[in-house]
Enzyme design. Sequence first.
Site, PDB file in Angstrom:
ATOM      1  CD1 TRP A   1      -9.886  -3.668   4.711  1.00  0.00           C
ATOM      2  CD2 TRP A   1      -7.956  -2.584   5.057  1.00  0.00           C
ATOM      3  NE1 TRP A   1      -9.943  -2.487   4.032  1.00  0.00           N
ATOM      4  CE2 TRP A   1      -8.767  -1.794   4.224  1.00  0.00           C
ATOM      5  CE3 TRP A   1      -6.692  -2.113   5.423  1.00  0.00           C
ATOM      6  CZ2 TRP A   1      -8.369  -0.560   3.744  1.00  0.00           C
ATOM      7  CZ3 TRP A   1      -6.295  -0.888   4.939  1.00  0.00           C
ATOM      8  CH2 TRP A   1      -7.117  -0.125   4.117  1.00  0.00           C
TER       9      TRP A   1
ATOM     10  CG  HIS B   1      -9.635  -3.724  -4.475  1.00  0.00           C
ATOM     11  ND1 HIS B   1      -8.333  -4.068  -4.791  1.00  0.00           N
ATOM     12  CD2 HIS B   1      -9.751  -3.881  -3.141  1.00  0.00           C
ATOM     13  CE1 HIS B   1      -7.699  -4.402  -3.688  1.00  0.00           C
ATOM     14  NE2 HIS B   1      -8.542  -4.307  -2.672  1.00  0.00           N
TER      15      HIS B   1
END
Length: 170
Positions: free
Chosen positions: A50, A114
């Site tokens: 990512w 998050h």
Amino acid sequence: PSFLFTDMATPTKRKIENAPNPDGAKTIRGLDLPTFDGAGLHIGIVSARWNSVVCENLVAGAVEALKSCNVTDITTEYVAGSYEIPQAAQVMLESGKFDGIICIGCLIKGGTMHFEYISEAVTQGIMRLNLDYKRPVIYGILGCLNEEQAKERAGVDGAGHNSGKDWGIT
């Protein structure tokens, strides 16, 4: 440990400069380290896929720094994101094949919680590995407020300083 220094009686020092202070003021940041000789060490790198542009640059910087210390036995493994890094590092440590692990990831704050949850979990996980395995597990997780900060801290396109070099030399 004696394998870290080229000469224990008189270790040579070298200054590894950090990124310039973004405010323009003179900085005291940077590492003042002896010259390391990592010949014979097997170092593992666990990197997130990512934010790959940033993570790939950080991995390249870490590998460059490791090679400057005569480390030639480097294994790089990839996981989906930063959340998976502590578990992958644990697998590498439990194999008994690695003298140290560098964990590389990049978290960029968004509009929800998050970022905080992932950052806390990864930080605690990596700290736990250091405590439990008594092997160096380097915390190479960027926590950035935006993509520009991440690119600067990874030296993407020549911007800023590649923090991966600091993690590799550590």
